[in-house]
Design an enzyme around this catalytic site. Structure first.
Site, PDB file in Angstrom:
ATOM      1  N   TYR A  81      42.345  37.613  41.324  1.00  0.00           N
ATOM      2  CA  TYR A  81      42.367  36.844  42.573  1.00  0.00           C
ATOM      3  C   TYR A  81      42.310  35.372  42.181  1.00  0.00           C
ATOM      4  CZ  TYR A  81      37.111  36.684  42.599  1.00  0.00           C
ATOM      5  OH  TYR A  81      35.789  36.521  42.310  1.00  0.00           O
ATOM      6  N   THR A  82      42.757  34.528  43.146  1.00  0.00           N
ATOM      7  CA  THR A  82      42.878  33.098  42.803  1.00  0.00           C
ATOM      8  C   THR A  82      41.541  32.375  42.806  1.00  0.00           C
ATOM      9  OG1 THR A  82      43.354  32.672  45.128  1.00  0.00           O
ATOM     10  CG2 THR A  82      45.254  32.871  43.623  1.00  0.00           C
TER      11      THR A  82
ATOM     12  N   GLU B 276      48.432  36.799  40.222  1.00  0.00           N
ATOM     13  CA  GLU B 276      47.326  36.197  40.972  1.00  0.00           C
ATOM     14  C   GLU B 276      47.498  36.552  42.450  1.00  0.00           C
ATOM     15  OE1 GLU B 276      44.635  34.439  40.319  1.00  0.00           O
ATOM     16  OE2 GLU B 276      44.873  33.787  38.227  1.00  0.00           O
TER      17      GLU B 276
ATOM     18  N   HIS C  78      41.211  41.643  35.890  1.00  0.00           N
ATOM     19  CA  HIS C  78      40.707  40.649  34.940  1.00  0.00           C
ATOM     20  C   HIS C  78      39.291  41.009  34.479  1.00  0.00           C
ATOM     21  CE1 HIS C  78      40.723  36.034  33.974  1.00  0.00           C
ATOM     22  NE2 HIS C  78      40.765  36.772  32.891  1.00  0.00           N
TER      23      HIS C  78
HETATM   24 ZN   LIG Z   1      41.466  36.130  36.819  1.00  0.00          ZN
END
Ligand SMILES: [Zn+2]
Length: 244
Positions: A27-28, A91, A133
């Protein structure tokens, strides 16, 4: 065929040396997609991703997937380091834990599914190499987080999941515990792909990995203990993930 917008491009990439076989979802962690695009395309930020999916479901390509983007940082998955070398990074716009974490809208998730399916086909990416991530950098990262619907992805043949209910089970182990059963759990988590030292000690790294595991597979109970449901889901997943 999905429309991929190319209005923006990031200077933050290099040539690839390794072939792509992994997909990393992020996610951003910023208030808007526009702000995130600006950062990911700023040469001074030294970060980038191949794609960004906005809240309104628009898909932007920022870096050519045949180039190496800079999204993973210090990372490890299934025994390999430097995940940027062999992965594509997507993203997904969300304010994240830093700016007010929210559920990912259905239309945005539909774009994630469409883009992931296309990349899986194009690069022959296997389910065991579809990661968040936080899976590849559990001591540093929380994204895409416990509100990201990994189950719906697995229902669309994107990554693996279990079929157990999202409830907490009886707690088996806590940080600080040390025994042979924990050693076996560590070995099994290593087999899935997490980087963990099989020591038998429920140490800091083990705690970080267990939180990352629960953020993905037990999303309503993201805490630092190991319970019976974690035990059961890990057994199911082990049957799906190929041996290392
Ligand atoms: Zn990340």
């Amino acid at each position: 065929m999905v429309e991929i917008l190319k209005n923006y491009s990031s200077p933050n990439f290099n040539e690839r040396i390794e072939e792509v076989d992994t997909l990393v979802l992020h996610y951003t962690d910023m208030t808007t997609a526009e702000a995130a695009i600006e950062r990911l395309c700023d040469i001074k930020s030294e970060v980038s991703a191949h794609y960004l999916i906005a809240e309104n479901s628009a898909i932007y390509q920022l870096v050519d997937p045949y180039k190496r983007a800079w999204h993973a940082g210090l990372s490890k998955w299934r025994g390999r380091e430097k995940v940027n070398d062999f992965s594509i990074g997507i993203e997904i716009a969300n304010p994240g834990h830093s700016c007010g974490y929210i559920h990912f809208p259905t239309e945005q998730m539909n774009s994630v599914i469409i883009l992931a399916k296309q990349l899986i086909k194009q690069f022959n990416i296997k389910n065991e190499n579809i990661v968040g991530h936080s899976d590849i950098a559990p001591s540093r990262k929380k994204d895409p987080g416990e509100l990201f619907d990994w189950k719906i992805l697995a229902d669309n043949k994107i990554g693996y999941y279990h079929n157990l209910p999202q409830i907490a089970g009886k707690i088996l182990y806590n940080p600080g515990d040390n025994n042979m059963d924990i050693l076996q759990i560590q070995k099994k988590l290593l087999q899935i792909g997490y980087f963990i030292e099989p020591t038998g000690m429920f140490d800091q790294l083990t705690t970080d990995v267990i939180i990352a595991y629960k953020r993905r597979f037990h999303q309503l109970n993201v805490d630092d203990n190991w319970d019976e449901l974690c035990h059961a889901s890990l057994e199911q997943l082990l049957k799906l993930y190929p041996e290392l």
